[in-house]
Design an enzyme around this catalytic site. Sequence first.
Site, PDB file in Angstrom:
ATOM      1  N   LYS A   1       0.857  -1.185   0.000  1.00  0.00           N
ATOM      2  CA  LYS A   1       0.000   0.000   0.000  1.00  0.00           C
ATOM      3  C   LYS A   1       0.893   1.234   0.000  1.00  0.00           C
ATOM      4  O   LYS A   1       1.617   1.480   0.965  1.00  0.00           O
ATOM      5  CB  LYS A   1      -0.904  -0.023   1.237  1.00  0.00           C
ATOM      6  CG  LYS A   1      -1.897   1.113   1.336  1.00  0.00           C
ATOM      7  CD  LYS A   1      -2.776   0.917   2.569  1.00  0.00           C
ATOM      8  CE  LYS A   1      -3.779   2.034   2.747  1.00  0.00           C
ATOM      9  NZ  LYS A   1      -4.652   1.816   3.933  1.00  0.00           N
TER      10      LYS A   1
ATOM     11  N   ASP B   1     -15.442   0.092  10.183  1.00  0.00           N
ATOM     12  CA  ASP B   1     -15.691   0.177   8.735  1.00  0.00           C
ATOM     13  C   ASP B   1     -15.745  -1.230   8.136  1.00  0.00           C
ATOM     14  O   ASP B   1     -15.150  -1.506   7.096  1.00  0.00           O
ATOM     15  CB  ASP B   1     -14.607   1.014   8.047  1.00  0.00           C
ATOM     16  CG  ASP B   1     -14.984   1.369   6.602  1.00  0.00           C
ATOM     17  OD1 ASP B   1     -16.195   1.321   6.280  1.00  0.00           O
ATOM     18  OD2 ASP B   1     -14.083   1.684   5.804  1.00  0.00           O
TER      19      ASP B   1
END
Length: 298
Positions: free
Chosen positions: A111, A202
């Site tokens: 990432k 989330d």
Amino acid sequence: KNLEILKSSFLPRRCRNFGITERCECSVHPGWCTQSVRSMELFSEMSDNEVDVELERTLSQIRELREDWSFVVGSACVDAGSSKNFLGKGSGCEGVYGLTSPTTGCTYAVKRVLRSQAAAKSVEFQRELDIGSQVQHPGVCRLCTVVTDESYHMLVFERCKHELFESVSRAGGLPEPRACAYFGQIIDALDYLHSLRIYHRDLKLENVLVTDDDKVKLNDFDHSRQCSVNSQPGTRGKGTVAYMAPEMVSFGDTPYDGAAVDIWSCGVMLYVMVCCNYPCAHLQSYPCQLRATRCHWP
């Protein structure tokens, strides 16, 4: 066989008196041997599946210790149009890229985050690092290391096959036994996180990854929060509206039950896994209905 491998790995090799005994009389490594016997007692009570998980976790840690992370560089993470290693856009980053280690042959998901972008959201970024480096569970995507250069922070995660959302959308909904198997793994990982007072906030199918052996792992802790014993999260408006509990849709800083919020999202995920649709998809004013807590769930 796996139990014997673990026994040879965790018990001291230089101690001639080791074994599954109540007391170790070794005078050279008494503390070492006592701890090893305790570990062996623990492993003897584990199921074959639990032993396999523990063995794989140990072997993964060994591989990472031997890993040379010099192959993780910003130039290796190139744009989607010019390379097949682009995996997709990630939350709060420029992109996620698949890189293979030339040393071990292991593949990782990298990432790539701009340092300026990380500085602008320093609290969230540091929180993701803190939680990622702390958790160790087969149902949570492992943060292996972080590499930084002049322009980027590169977070190196274990590589998974695809998002659970992709499996559900491609199949038009999963058979109930398969959905239940996935759901059980999600709940097991979530129970571990909640034991550490970590709340994901989330949870959605896009943040659950599927491995090559058809296991699932929770991912993406950008919005997560770890609380002390006598506190609860207070920031609202975190997460994805379709999966949000009613108390999360409104903005404010009144404390709420972080575990209950995650459980609500799990219920939505289970519904979507089976039905390939959201519970209140027929309501055009779904977020407004949630704010008013007038949403009637099927």
